[in-house]
Design a protein around this motif. Structure first.
Motif, PDB file in Angstrom:
ATOM      1  N   GLU A 138       0.823  -1.608  -0.028  1.00  0.00           N
ATOM      2  CA  GLU A 138       0.011  -0.334   0.267  1.00  0.00           C
ATOM      3  C   GLU A 138       0.496   1.780   0.084  1.00  0.00           C
ATOM      4  OE1 GLU A 138      -1.786  -0.656   3.440  1.00  0.00           O
ATOM      5  OE2 GLU A 138      -3.531  -2.450   2.941  1.00  0.00           O
ATOM      6  N   GLN A 139       1.768   0.847   1.037  1.00  0.00           N
ATOM      7  CA  GLN A 139       2.759   2.900   0.907  1.00  0.00           C
ATOM      8  C   GLN A 139       3.615   2.776   0.325  1.00  0.00           C
ATOM      9  OE1 GLN A 139       3.495   4.985   3.709  1.00  0.00           O
ATOM     10  NE2 GLN A 139       0.737   3.672   3.868  1.00  0.00           N
ATOM     11  N   GLN A 140       3.802   1.772  -0.759  1.00  0.00           N
ATOM     12  CA  GLN A 140       5.205   1.701  -2.122  1.00  0.00           C
ATOM     13  C   GLN A 140       3.776   2.653  -3.288  1.00  0.00           C
ATOM     14  OE1 GLN A 140       6.925  -2.271  -2.947  1.00  0.00           O
ATOM     15  NE2 GLN A 140       8.545  -1.077  -2.097  1.00  0.00           N
ATOM     16  N   GLU A 141       2.903   2.031  -2.592  1.00  0.00           N
ATOM     17  CA  GLU A 141       1.544   2.345  -4.323  1.00  0.00           C
ATOM     18  C   GLU A 141       1.526   3.715  -3.763  1.00  0.00           C
ATOM     19  OE1 GLU A 141      -1.382  -0.650  -4.184  1.00  0.00           O
ATOM     20  OE2 GLU A 141      -0.262  -2.221  -4.962  1.00  0.00           O
ATOM     21  N   GLN A 142       0.989   3.895  -2.922  1.00  0.00           N
ATOM     22  CA  GLN A 142       1.164   5.264  -2.523  1.00  0.00           C
ATOM     23  C   GLN A 142       1.969   6.452  -2.289  1.00  0.00           C
ATOM     24  OE1 GLN A 142      -1.196   4.756   0.766  1.00  0.00           O
ATOM     25  NE2 GLN A 142      -3.274   3.489   0.435  1.00  0.00           N
ATOM     26  N   VAL A 143       2.807   6.273  -1.377  1.00  0.00           N
ATOM     27  CA  VAL A 143       3.314   7.254  -1.832  1.00  0.00           C
ATOM     28  C   VAL A 143       5.255   7.743  -2.334  1.00  0.00           C
ATOM     29  CG1 VAL A 143       6.090   7.878  -0.814  1.00  0.00           C
ATOM     30  CG2 VAL A 143       3.919   6.939   0.283  1.00  0.00           C
ATOM     31  N   THR A 144       4.336   8.338  -3.743  1.00  0.00           N
ATOM     32  CA  THR A 144       5.091   8.675  -4.427  1.00  0.00           C
ATOM     33  C   THR A 144       5.997   9.809  -4.987  1.00  0.00           C
ATOM     34  OG1 THR A 144       4.068   9.804  -5.202  1.00  0.00           O
ATOM     35  CG2 THR A 144       3.237   7.745  -6.040  1.00  0.00           C
ATOM     36  N   ASP A 145       6.495   9.923  -3.949  1.00  0.00           N
ATOM     37  CA  ASP A 145       7.899  11.752  -3.629  1.00  0.00           C
ATOM     38  C   ASP A 145       8.684  10.795  -3.529  1.00  0.00           C
ATOM     39  OD1 ASP A 145       7.016  10.925  -1.202  1.00  0.00           O
ATOM     40  OD2 ASP A 145       6.881  13.403  -0.698  1.00  0.00           O
ATOM     41  N   ARG A 146       8.942   9.398  -2.816  1.00  0.00           N
ATOM     42  CA  ARG A 146      10.358   8.416  -2.850  1.00  0.00           C
ATOM     43  C   ARG A 146      10.558   7.339  -3.096  1.00  0.00           C
ATOM     44  NH1 ARG A 146       8.629  10.083   3.311  1.00  0.00           N
ATOM     45  NH2 ARG A 146       7.147  12.025   1.911  1.00  0.00           N
ATOM     46  N   ASP A 147      11.290   6.930  -3.165  1.00  0.00           N
ATOM     47  CA  ASP A 147      11.715   5.666  -3.087  1.00  0.00           C
ATOM     48  C   ASP A 147      11.822   4.533  -1.941  1.00  0.00           C
ATOM     49  OD1 ASP A 147      12.564   3.114  -3.905  1.00  0.00           O
ATOM     50  OD2 ASP A 147      14.360   3.225  -4.693  1.00  0.00           O
ATOM     51  N   LEU A 148      10.703   3.751  -2.016  1.00  0.00           N
ATOM     52  CA  LEU A 148      10.183   2.907  -0.622  1.00  0.00           C
ATOM     53  C   LEU A 148      10.989   1.232  -0.911  1.00  0.00           C
ATOM     54  CD1 LEU A 148       7.186   4.346   1.102  1.00  0.00           C
ATOM     55  CD2 LEU A 148       9.733   4.693   1.497  1.00  0.00           C
ATOM     56  N   ALA A 149      11.369   0.922  -1.814  1.00  0.00           N
ATOM     57  CA  ALA A 149      11.739   0.043  -2.739  1.00  0.00           C
ATOM     58  C   ALA A 149      13.048  -0.584  -2.119  1.00  0.00           C
ATOM     59  CB  ALA A 149      12.160  -0.314  -4.328  1.00  0.00           C
ATOM     60  N   THR A 150      13.055  -0.691  -0.190  1.00  0.00           N
ATOM     61  CA  THR A 150      14.650  -0.286   0.472  1.00  0.00           C
ATOM     62  C   THR A 150      14.179  -1.649   1.290  1.00  0.00           C
ATOM     63  OG1 THR A 150      14.457   0.848   2.099  1.00  0.00           O
ATOM     64  CG2 THR A 150      14.802   2.232   0.022  1.00  0.00           C
ATOM     65  N   TYR A 151      15.814  -2.449   1.142  1.00  0.00           N
ATOM     66  CA  TYR A 151      15.359  -3.205   2.599  1.00  0.00           C
ATOM     67  C   TYR A 151      14.825  -2.876   4.116  1.00  0.00           C
ATOM     68  CZ  TYR A 151      16.317  -6.148   6.574  1.00  0.00           C
ATOM     69  OH  TYR A 151      16.450  -7.764   7.707  1.00  0.00           O
ATOM     70  N   GLY A 152      15.187  -1.265   4.039  1.00  0.00           N
ATOM     71  CA  GLY A 152      14.529  -1.044   5.540  1.00  0.00           C
ATOM     72  C   GLY A 152      13.311  -1.297   5.535  1.00  0.00           C
ATOM     73  N   PHE A 153      13.005  -0.792   4.558  1.00  0.00           N
ATOM     74  CA  PHE A 153      11.411  -0.761   4.557  1.00  0.00           C
ATOM     75  C   PHE A 153      10.753  -2.023   4.835  1.00  0.00           C
ATOM     76  CE2 PHE A 153       7.468   0.362   2.725  1.00  0.00           C
ATOM     77  CZ  PHE A 153       6.515   1.507   3.845  1.00  0.00           C
ATOM     78  N   LEU A 154      11.135  -2.319   3.960  1.00  0.00           N
ATOM     79  CA  LEU A 154      10.698  -3.693   3.812  1.00  0.00           C
ATOM     80  C   LEU A 154      11.118  -4.698   5.347  1.00  0.00           C
ATOM     81  CD1 LEU A 154      10.256  -7.105   2.210  1.00  0.00           C
ATOM     82  CD2 LEU A 154      12.200  -7.591   2.039  1.00  0.00           C
ATOM     83  N   GLY A 155      11.995  -3.987   6.151  1.00  0.00           N
ATOM     84  CA  GLY A 155      12.337  -4.881   6.736  1.00  0.00           C
ATOM     85  C   GLY A 155      11.449  -4.192   8.573  1.00  0.00           C
ATOM     86  N   TYR A 156      10.848  -3.221   8.258  1.00  0.00           N
ATOM     87  CA  TYR A 156       9.960  -2.310   9.030  1.00  0.00           C
ATOM     88  C   TYR A 156       9.222  -3.375   9.878  1.00  0.00           C
ATOM     89  CZ  TYR A 156       6.922   1.140  10.563  1.00  0.00           C
ATOM     90  OH  TYR A 156       6.066   2.447  11.840  1.00  0.00           O
TER      91      TYR A 156
END
Length: 321
Positions: free
Chosen positions: A104-122
């Motif tokens: 959901e956040q990857q689709e909705q947040v378009t002003d930054r790159d959330l395809a990171t290990y940190g975001f996946l591991g949140y």
């Protein structure tokens, strides 16, 4: 809470009021999640420390008592990161990818790159945050239940591999009315549509007078819609005079009260709610460094527990040298 900006009324009804009630019945740990802030704010870190101190001041102003609860900074307890690392060794990647907020956040947040290990591991870092204190219960809203269920699965997997080390945390569901922004969109820092806990009376007045109401209501004598009207959502949440609120709703539906009167009464109610917080913040400001002292002391206390837990974890995993 993640220190990504000023706290607003949504935080008050969604978390802080509940935190204040819980501290009289439980041994509570409340922390500034500065590492979690990095999962989305990794490219803009300059304000995180200032936000952390400002947020903690708001917690105390709202009634969170450092004599009753442990208030600390996540990054001041480095054992959180160590446990996160060890848990990542046993966490299947698909378990993390299926958490609803990840996609959901990857689709909705378009002003930054959330395809990171940190975001996946949140959610895995959240698991470490919880189980390192052997928390029995975690106050969460409905949207966080999948995260806690992942934590429970990770605990079961760890205990199955290495023996009974962690308590399986249970959700403590908190029910609250979600506040819209003053423009009737989702309340968001990026939209600048929130009434902050630190706002002055004049700032509250300006924001309320600009609030979205019923777009179909062109004159004060036009019958208006109460349901879903942000002004009345706020009245329900913050105006303790239910008779006044019921009267305003009835007259609004009939077209015998204007938006200005409804908003002025809301301004009065909101400033009455915020005035005790302003007084406590002013008291804190009178002792420079007091908030940092509270967080330092809480972090030392939290770390003693975390160190003990990590000794048990290393022993169970045969990593003790």
């Amino acid at each position: 809470m993640r220190p990504t900006g000023k706290l607003h009324l949504g935080h008050l009804v969604g978390a802080l009021r509940n935190w204040v009630e819980l501290q009289d019945a439980f041994d509570c740990f409340y922390f500034v999640a500065d590492w979690h802030a990095l999962t989305s704010e990794y490219a803009a870190t300059t304000e995180i420390t200032a936000s952390a101190l400002d947020n903690a001041a708001d917690w105390i102003a709202a009634g969170v008592d450092p004599e009753k609860s442990t208030l600390f900074i996540q990054s001041m307890v480095p054992e959180h990161a160590e446990l996160h690392l060890l848990l990542s060794m046993i966490a299947p990647t698909p378990w993390l990818e299926r958490v609803p907020t990840y996609k959901e956040q990857q689709e909705q947040v378009t002003d930054r790159d959330l395809a990171t290990y940190g975001f996946l591991g949140y959610p895995l870092l959240q698991t470490a945050d919880v189980v390192i204190y052997n928390a029995h219960a975690v106050p969460v809203g409905d949207d966080q239940v999948p995260h806690l269920e992942l934590s429970r699965e990770i605990v079961r997997r760890f205990n199955g591999l290495y023996g009974q080390v962690f308590v399986e945390p249970q959700p403590m569901l908190t029910r609250f009315a979600r506040l819209p922004g003053v423009d009737n969109r989702k309340m968001s820092k990026s939209y600048r549509n929130a009434i902050n806990l630190s706002d002055t009376p004049d700032e509250v007045k300006k924001k309320v007078m600009s609030m979205y109401t019923d777009p179909k209501r062109v004159r004060a004598d036009t019958p208006g819609t109460v349901e879903g009207n942000p002004v009345f959502v706020y009245h329900d949440a913050f105006n303790p005079d239910t008779a006044e609120v019921d009267d305003l709703k009835a007259r609004y539906r009939l077209g015998t009260v204007g938006d200005v009167e409804v908003k002025r009464k809301l301004i009065t109610a909101l400033n009455a709610t915020l005035e005790p917080l302003r007084a406590r913040r002013a008291e804190l400001a009178g002792t420079p460094g007091r908030v940092r002292e509270i967080l330092d002391a809480g972090s030392r206390k939290a770390r003693l527990i975390a160190i003990e837990t990590m000794a048990q974890v290393r022993d169970a995993m045969h990593l003790k040298y």
